[in-house]
Design a protein around this motif. Structure first.
Motif, PDB file in Angstrom:
ATOM      1  N   PRO A 189       0.909  -1.281   0.130  1.00 57.60           N
ATOM      2  CA  PRO A 189       0.066   0.027  -0.091  1.00 57.60           C
ATOM      3  C   PRO A 189       0.779   1.327  -0.038  1.00 57.60           C
ATOM      4  N   ALA A 190       0.296   2.387  -0.665  1.00 56.24           N
ATOM      5  CA  ALA A 190       1.193   3.457  -0.525  1.00 56.24           C
ATOM      6  C   ALA A 190       1.084   4.275   0.805  1.00 56.24           C
ATOM      7  N   PRO A 191       2.216   4.862   1.021  1.00 57.72           N
ATOM      8  CA  PRO A 191       2.207   5.343   2.457  1.00 57.72           C
ATOM      9  C   PRO A 191       1.186   6.638   2.626  1.00 57.72           C
ATOM     10  N   ILE A 192       0.710   6.818   3.700  1.00 56.37           N
ATOM     11  CA  ILE A 192      -0.254   7.940   3.913  1.00 56.37           C
ATOM     12  C   ILE A 192       0.456   9.298   3.888  1.00 56.37           C
ATOM     13  N   ASN A 193      -0.132  10.237   3.615  1.00 53.99           N
ATOM     14  CA  ASN A 193       0.503  11.577   3.456  1.00 53.99           C
ATOM     15  C   ASN A 193      -0.423  12.565   4.305  1.00 53.99           C
ATOM     16  N   ASN A 231       8.093  11.319   5.506  1.00 52.49           N
ATOM     17  CA  ASN A 231       8.539  10.357   6.667  1.00 52.49           C
ATOM     18  C   ASN A 231       7.854   9.202   6.866  1.00 52.49           C
ATOM     19  N   ALA A 232       6.592   9.147   5.959  1.00 49.94           N
ATOM     20  CA  ALA A 232       5.614   7.956   6.415  1.00 49.94           C
ATOM     21  C   ALA A 232       6.312   6.588   6.303  1.00 49.94           C
ATOM     22  N   ASP A 233       7.485   6.530   5.516  1.00 47.98           N
ATOM     23  CA  ASP A 233       8.158   5.085   5.238  1.00 47.98           C
ATOM     24  C   ASP A 233       8.714   4.706   6.466  1.00 47.98           C
ATOM     25  N   TYR A 234       9.019   5.555   7.470  1.00 49.42           N
ATOM     26  CA  TYR A 234       9.467   5.006   8.686  1.00 49.42           C
ATOM     27  C   TYR A 234       8.386   4.320   9.714  1.00 49.42           C
ATOM     28  N   LEU A 235       7.302   4.620   9.407  1.00 49.94           N
ATOM     29  CA  LEU A 235       6.054   4.254  10.207  1.00 49.94           C
ATOM     30  C   LEU A 235       5.617   2.968   9.917  1.00 49.94           C
ATOM     31  N   GLY A 236       4.935   2.020  10.664  1.00 44.94           N
ATOM     32  CA  GLY A 236       4.592   0.807  10.474  1.00 44.94           C
ATOM     33  C   GLY A 236       3.336   1.295   9.662  1.00 44.94           C
ATOM     34  N   TYR A 237       2.952   0.044   8.560  1.00 42.85           N
ATOM     35  CA  TYR A 237       1.920   0.118   7.793  1.00 42.85           C
ATOM     36  C   TYR A 237       0.624  -0.041   8.607  1.00 42.85           C
ATOM     37  N   LEU A 385       0.405  -9.117   3.277  1.00 42.28           N
ATOM     38  CA  LEU A 385      -0.263  -8.043   2.914  1.00 42.28           C
ATOM     39  C   LEU A 385      -1.711  -8.003   3.718  1.00 42.28           C
ATOM     40  N   GLY A 386      -2.114  -6.695   3.443  1.00 35.26           N
ATOM     41  CA  GLY A 386      -3.612  -6.429   3.902  1.00 35.26           C
ATOM     42  C   GLY A 386      -3.498  -5.696   5.395  1.00 35.26           C
ATOM     43  N   LYS A 387      -2.529  -4.946   5.362  1.00 32.60           N
ATOM     44  CA  LYS A 387      -2.325  -4.075   6.898  1.00 32.60           C
ATOM     45  C   LYS A 387      -3.402  -3.079   6.822  1.00 32.60           C
ATOM     46  N   GLU A 388      -3.638  -2.662   5.601  1.00 37.77           N
ATOM     47  CA  GLU A 388      -4.682  -1.504   5.610  1.00 37.77           C
ATOM     48  C   GLU A 388      -6.082  -1.925   5.989  1.00 37.77           C
ATOM     49  N   ILE A 389      -6.374  -3.256   5.737  1.00 37.32           N
ATOM     50  CA  ILE A 389      -7.662  -4.108   6.227  1.00 37.32           C
ATOM     51  C   ILE A 389      -7.854  -4.186   7.465  1.00 37.32           C
ATOM     52  N   LEU A 390      -6.727  -4.618   8.022  1.00 45.43           N
ATOM     53  CA  LEU A 390      -6.453  -5.058   9.563  1.00 45.43           C
ATOM     54  C   LEU A 390      -6.821  -3.541  10.382  1.00 45.43           C
ATOM     55  N   ALA A 391      -6.158  -2.394   9.708  1.00 41.71           N
ATOM     56  CA  ALA A 391      -6.230  -1.260  10.497  1.00 41.71           C
ATOM     57  C   ALA A 391      -7.732  -0.597  10.418  1.00 41.71           C
ATOM     58  N   GLN A 392      -8.434  -0.930   9.214  1.00 37.92           N
ATOM     59  CA  GLN A 392     -10.024  -0.353   9.207  1.00 37.92           C
ATOM     60  C   GLN A 392     -10.757  -1.043   9.983  1.00 37.92           C
ATOM     61  N   ARG A 393     -10.330  -2.417  10.124  1.00 37.27           N
ATOM     62  CA  ARG A 393     -11.115  -3.260  11.399  1.00 37.27           C
ATOM     63  C   ARG A 393     -10.880  -2.625  12.847  1.00 37.27           C
TER      64      ARG A 393
END
Length: 532
Positions: A189-193, A231-237, A385-393
């Motif tokens: 996934p693309a890092p957040i901004n 900087n977002a590349d330093y932070l966990g997905y 993969l799928g960390k963004e799905i876990l984050a949403q839940r």
């Protein structure tokens, strides 16, 4: 002088005398009132001073704060900001958070060893920066020009919480080591901004003794970093996408992330007294936060002894962290282990995580996210993969907790009871998770998202097994009946055990879901002999 003039003069003198007496009487009455009020005031004021004698002002010349007090730091909204540190013995300190429209200030004194604690009421959350100042009299001892008030989270555990682009995929060798042939960097996934998400990341340094400071990464030496494209590349997905979910729902509230996760570490090291706890968690004592994000257990799934101890250790850790932050209801959101080739120890850790989830009523702030359907088919690697799905839940769960609503959860099996003389096991679920039980087919493609992660199907429910007194498991049929499931097998006449998806790496075409479109946790249960 005529008699008329004499009468007029005498009348005027009489009136002047009478007026003078009235003025004197009024002034006297006013003085009595003033004296009375003053006496009452002094009486109560003296009683007040007798109860709470004024602490004399002592000039402080220095102040030492924990090293996470830096530019761009985020304080927790809605909670008292407890500031602890060291200063001159008995020094008088004033802490202030001030913006153009808001201000909060509090004064306190240190003890004779210079230790102090200031309880500062938190001003409202806002995107605009506050100036944080600690002063003694007219002398400014420390100032942070950009401090924020919002929601702060601790992101802890192992590598699946820590995994980011910079440390895991930044070179070709790192990419191959972590993705293998299951995926490539274009699938990430693309890092957040978002310049209103600020974060700290700890280094892989431990301590045998409790510390006051965090072992911060070099890029956090001067400040909490905004999660922009640089900087977002330093932070966990996972934590960055969790923050993004909350920001999309509440765009006027900043988010702070303190990431202490450390890959390849067992849970005991994160518990009170453990060498990771000592300098990654203990320094945060009394620093109020909005919740804890936890993804860990892979290392404990490598050993039978550690897997069997996980339920006790995990329950204890949750209590320890809540005690440290002085909040018995502090939201604790965790991910159950993902699919991965391994042995039964991996499944035993999942069972321990399942038991912890079922031992609460859904109202104490503890919530588990099942990950079996989120890996996009990359279940062959340790960091799927799928960390963004876990984050949403997880974000949906935190928002429900924060708003005192029912916390969304997949079906959590609670009890299995023998029916029809042992030929059927009837499974019931925790009440708040049993609505709308249904069968769905998970989407394990790379294009899976929270919106297309599964679809309804008329296929049979798979993944159930039963065993008799010989403890030999056989595949079983499962039928949904309202909010229960009946499980049976021609190979077992007297069912004593039932389990679901009991494998380190379950492969199932269909999964059990509920009305939240969330999957059921794997489990194993003993069957109660109760025909009544």
């Amino acid at each position: 002088m005529s008699s008329n003039e004499d009468q007029e003069t005498n009348g005027t003198a009489f009136m002047n005398a009478e007026w003078s007496h009235k003025v004197i009487a009024i002034i006297s009455a006013m003085l009595v009132v003033i004296i009375t009020i003053g006496s009452v005031y002094l009486f109560f004021d003296q009683r007040s001073f007798a109860r709470e004698p004024m602490t004399p002002f002592t000039q402080a010349n220095k102040v030492i704060l924990p090293n996470y007090y830096k530019e761009n730091m985020v304080f927790q909204q809605g909670k008292t900001i407890t500031i602890q540190g060291k200063t001159s013995p008995n020094g008088t300190l004033t802490a202030t958070l001030q913006s153009k429209t808001e201000q909060s200030s509090q004064t306190s004194s240190a003890d004779d060893k210079g230790r102090f604690e200031i309880a500062l009421p938190a001003p409202p959350a806002q995107l605009k920066a506050y100036t944080f100042t600690i002063s003694s009299g007219n002398k400014v001892l420390r100032q942070i020009k950009h401090a924020y008030v919002g929601n702060v989270f601790l992101a802890a555990g192992q590598s699946n919480m820590e995994v980011n682009y910079y440390d895991y995929y930044n070179t070709e060798s790192e990419e191959r080591a972590n993705l293998g042939n299951a995926a490539d960097v274009t699938d990430l996934p693309a890092p957040i901004n978002d310049t209103h998400v600020y974060f700290l990341v700890t280094d892989h340094q431990s301590s045998e003794q409790t510390q006051d400071n965090l072992p911060l990464r070099e890029y956090n030496s001067d400040s909490w970093l905004p999660a922009n494209t640089v900087n977002a590349d330093y932070l966990g997905y996972l934590p960055q996408y969790f923050a993004e979910q909350l920001r999309s729902n509440s765009p006027k509230i900043p988010i702070g992330i303190i990431q202490t996760a450390w890959g390849g570490t067992e849970i005991a090291r994160h518990m009170a007294g453990g060498d990771i706890y000592n300098n990654h968690v203990a320094p945060l004592k009394m620093f109020n936060i909005a919740g804890i994000l936890w993804y860990q257990g892979e290392q404990d799934g490598m050993s039978d002894d550690m897997a069997l101890a996980y339920q006790y250790n995990f329950s204890t850790l949750i209590q320890q962290y809540r005690k440290l932050f002085d909040n018995s209801q502090l939201p604790f959101l965790y991910v159950q282990l993902a699919r991965f080739p391994g042995n039964d120890d991996w499944a035993k850790v999942r069972q321990a995580q399942f038991v912890v989830a079922t031992n609460v009523d859904g109202k104490d702030g503890t919530a588990m996210t099942v990950s079996l359907d989120t890996d996009k088919g990359t279940n062959g690697i340790i960091h799927p993969l799928g960390k963004e799905i876990l984050a949403q839940r997880m974000a949906s769960q935190w928002k429900a907790i924060n708003n005192n609503r029912t916390v969304p959860s997949g079906p959590l099996a609670q009890k299995a009871v023998s029916r029809h003389r042992g030929q059927v096991a009837e499974i019931t679920f925790r009440e708040d998770t049993a609505n709308g039980l249904n069968v769905r087919r998970p989407n394990y493609s790379k294009n899976a998202t929270s919106k297309n992660l599964s679809r309804a199907t008329d296929e049979s429910l798979t993944g159930f097994e039963v065993a008799g007194s010989d403890s030999v498991y056989h595949s079983a049929e499962a039928v949904i009946q309202d909010d229960t499931i009946s499980v049976f097998s021609d190979a077992v006449d007297d069912i004593r055990q039932v389990r679901y998806l009991w494998s380190a790496n379950p492969e199932c075409d269909t999964l059990l879901y509920n009305s939240y479109h969330l999957p059921a946790s794997p489990f194993t249960l003993s069957v109660l002999n109760d025909e009544s």
